[in-house]
Design a protein around this motif. Structure first.
Motif, PDB file in Angstrom:
ATOM      1  N   THR A   1     154.881 -37.491 -90.203  1.00  0.00           N
ATOM      2  CA  THR A   1     155.295 -37.515 -88.802  1.00  0.00           C
ATOM      3  C   THR A   1     156.788 -37.730 -88.681  1.00  0.00           C
ATOM      4  O   THR A   1     157.478 -37.027 -87.945  1.00  0.00           O
TER       5      THR A   1
ATOM      6  N   TYR B   1     150.623 -22.334 -80.493  1.00  0.00           N
ATOM      7  CA  TYR B   1     151.865 -23.101 -80.598  1.00  0.00           C
ATOM      8  C   TYR B   1     153.060 -22.206 -80.908  1.00  0.00           C
ATOM      9  O   TYR B   1     154.170 -22.448 -80.427  1.00  0.00           O
TER      10      TYR B   1
ATOM     11  N   PHE C   1     148.327 -38.277 -78.223  1.00  0.00           N
ATOM     12  CA  PHE C   1     148.423 -37.323 -79.317  1.00  0.00           C
ATOM     13  C   PHE C   1     149.421 -37.789 -80.371  1.00  0.00           C
ATOM     14  O   PHE C   1     150.402 -38.452 -80.051  1.00  0.00           O
TER      15      PHE C   1
ATOM     16  N   VAL D   1     152.338 -33.708 -83.546  1.00  0.00           N
ATOM     17  CA  VAL D   1     151.824 -32.643 -82.693  1.00  0.00           C
ATOM     18  C   VAL D   1     152.614 -32.579 -81.393  1.00  0.00           C
ATOM     19  O   VAL D   1     152.812 -31.504 -80.822  1.00  0.00           O
ATOM     20  N   GLN D   2     153.102 -33.732 -80.935  1.00  0.00           N
ATOM     21  CA  GLN D   2     153.928 -33.749 -79.730  1.00  0.00           C
ATOM     22  C   GLN D   2     155.134 -32.835 -79.877  1.00  0.00           C
ATOM     23  O   GLN D   2     155.562 -32.178 -78.924  1.00  0.00           O
TER      24      GLN D   2
ATOM     25  N   PRO E   1     148.653 -30.383 -76.265  1.00  0.00           N
ATOM     26  CA  PRO E   1     148.022 -29.901 -77.491  1.00  0.00           C
ATOM     27  C   PRO E   1     146.513 -30.046 -77.464  1.00  0.00           C
ATOM     28  O   PRO E   1     145.979 -30.964 -76.839  1.00  0.00           O
TER      29      PRO E   1
ATOM     30  N   VAL F   1     144.801 -29.160 -84.325  1.00  0.00           N
ATOM     31  CA  VAL F   1     145.644 -28.926 -85.487  1.00  0.00           C
ATOM     32  C   VAL F   1     144.858 -27.996 -86.404  1.00  0.00           C
ATOM     33  O   VAL F   1     143.634 -28.025 -86.427  1.00  0.00           O
TER      34      VAL F   1
ATOM     35  N   GLY G   1     146.592 -22.443 -83.829  1.00  0.00           N
ATOM     36  CA  GLY G   1     146.667 -23.726 -83.137  1.00  0.00           C
ATOM     37  C   GLY G   1     146.802 -23.515 -81.642  1.00  0.00           C
ATOM     38  O   GLY G   1     147.572 -22.654 -81.198  1.00  0.00           O
TER      39      GLY G   1
ATOM     40  N   SER H   1     147.197 -24.788 -77.537  1.00  0.00           N
ATOM     41  CA  SER H   1     147.663 -25.728 -76.529  1.00  0.00           C
ATOM     42  C   SER H   1     147.246 -25.222 -75.154  1.00  0.00           C
ATOM     43  O   SER H   1     146.900 -24.044 -74.987  1.00  0.00           O
TER      44      SER H   1
ATOM     45  N   ALA I   1     143.408 -32.564 -81.892  1.00  0.00           N
ATOM     46  CA  ALA I   1     144.551 -33.420 -82.185  1.00  0.00           C
ATOM     47  C   ALA I   1     144.305 -34.840 -81.698  1.00  0.00           C
ATOM     48  O   ALA I   1     144.812 -35.801 -82.289  1.00  0.00           O
TER      49      ALA I   1
END
Length: 435
Positions: free
Chosen positions: A8, A102, A129, A133-134, A147, A150, A309, A311, A354
């Protein structure tokens, strides 16, 4: 947990400059100008999506509401769906809600095709989240989407065929080729997988795993690095398998692909977490024969990239952004939404949410009997923890995808075509291109 936290931090650091640069293209956004429910009449929201189980989630939401009703429409997946949505925005008849890959978000947001969701959904994204992912939906200091999942790439393999030919599950790409050679030598009608036609999304995910970074920034300019050494290594590997007859040239995403997989003509499938739900539907007679394993790697270190992925977005022009935000919050964070998504008998979803609460609900409800008791969600979660950090999408990726699809399935040519189009498109957008 430590690996996930490290991933992350690295992902955020690598993407910060790129996302900040996007702000100049996105502008400030229009912000929500919604007509919230409360005038005594139900608000009707239109919802477009190509995702499995989307229809069932809309129906389940409607049963819980009296002041908001969602009308669902199935639309094409991939670039065709994005084009359809773009035309609808231009024509002033876009839906209130849609799903978007994404990879399309930076380009779509920077062209002014999205409502800015910072006021209505920014806190939701922040609280519900993972930070990594943010970074895919918070662009230029604003929230442009919420989101959903994943999508780590995994290896699906035919356990019976591996056993028949004395092949171990490969952990490296070198071992994967050795397995392909052994299997094809024993049975010339059998190849290791389908990989024909060229799939830009899969190519980018495999390049991601190899350490490529197709987009970056240098000062106030964009860098386009699609035809880089890591990506060329991946392209040469797969072009070699195809040239030597070890991988099937049958195009991906067609009837021929499904037939080969259903009749035991290929020994593996390179797919994502969401692929698992398709197996019982497309290959029902192979129940118990398919297994799931981590994606082979280049150096033996567990790693993977993302393949697709989803959103949730509010296209530009919606008059009901607050009501849309309520549906989006429910569909991305309420466990009942995941239960509804999994209820689809024709297209059961195996998407890896996510949101942790949604993921737990999915793990409880998903029928893993097809994979002989393997825990689909546990394995996908473990794969997600190995996604290589640092990848960001650029503001011209949809144009790059179109150029790559036109390259005819030669993966090396797909890279050079994408590089050329990426550089041209950045300049055509009025953005600076780093030299």
């Amino acid at each position: 947990m430590s690996r996930t936290h490290r991933t992350t931090r690295l992902a955020l650091a690598a993407s910060a400059a790129s996302l900040a640069l996007l702000a100049t293209a996105c502008g400030g956004g229009s912000g929500p100008d919604a007509q919230a429910p409360g005038d005594g009449k139900p608000v009707t929201l239109t919802f477009w999506s190509a995702t499995a189980g989307a229809k069932e989630t809309a129906e389940a939401f409607n049963k819980t509401q009296s002041d908001i009703k969602v009308q669902f429409s199935l639309v094409p997946a991939g670039p065709e769906g994005v084009t359809k949505l773009s035309n609808a925005v231009k024509g002033g008849n876009a839906p209130d809600i849609a799903t978007m890959d994404y990879s399309a978000l930076p380009e779509y947001a920077s062209e002014g095709n999205l409502e800015n969701l910072t006021a209505s959904s920014g806190e939701l994204v922040k609280k519900e989240f993972p930070e990594a992912v943010q970074s895919l939906v918070n662009l230029g200091g604003s929230t442009w989407a919420v989101p959903f999942d994943v999508t780590p790439i995994q290896l699906y393999y035919r356990k019976d065929l591996f056993q028949k030919h004395g092949v171990e599950v490969p952990t490296t790409w070198a071992e994967y080729r050795t397995a392909a050679e052994k299997i094809h030598r024993a049975d010339p009608g059998l190849t290791i997988t389908n990989f024909g036609g060229g799939d830009p999304a899969l190519l980018s995910g495999l390049a991601w795993q190899a350490g490529a970074q197709w987009y970056g920034t240098k000062g106030d300019a964009w860098k386009v690095n699609i035809d880089d050494p890591a990506s060329r290594k991946v392209a040469a590997y797969w072009d070699g398998l195809l040239k030597d007859g070890l991988a099937s040239k049958t195009p991906l995403w067609g009837e021929g692909e499904t037939k080969e997989r259903a009749t035991g003509k290929v020994a593996t499938i390179i797919g994502a977490a969401w692929s698992a739900g398709n197996f019982p539907v497309s290959y029902p007679d192979s129940k118990g024969k398919w297994g799931i394993a981590p994606l082979p790697t280049w150096d033996g270190t567990p790693s993977t990239g993302m393949y697709g992925g989803t959103s949730y977005i509010v296209p530009k022009g919606s008059k009901h952004t607050e009501a849309a935000a309520r549906f989006i919050e429910w569909v991305t964070t309420d466990p009942e939404a995941m239960t509804a998504r999994l209820s689809s008998l024709k297209t059961p979803s195996s998407a890896l949410p996510a949101n942790e609460g949604m993921r737990a609900a999915a793990a409880k409800k998903f029928d893993g009997s097809y994979f002989d008791g393997q825990d689909v969600y546990k394995l996908a979660g473990e794969a997600a923890a190995t996604i290589v950090p640092g990848w960001t999408w650029g503001p011209v990726q949809q144009q790059v995808t179109s150029a790559q699809m036109a390259a005819g399935g030669d993966h090396t040519k797909m890279l050079s075509a994408g590089q050329a189009k990426g550089e041209t498109a950045v300049k055509d957008r009025g953005l600076k291109l780093a030299q």
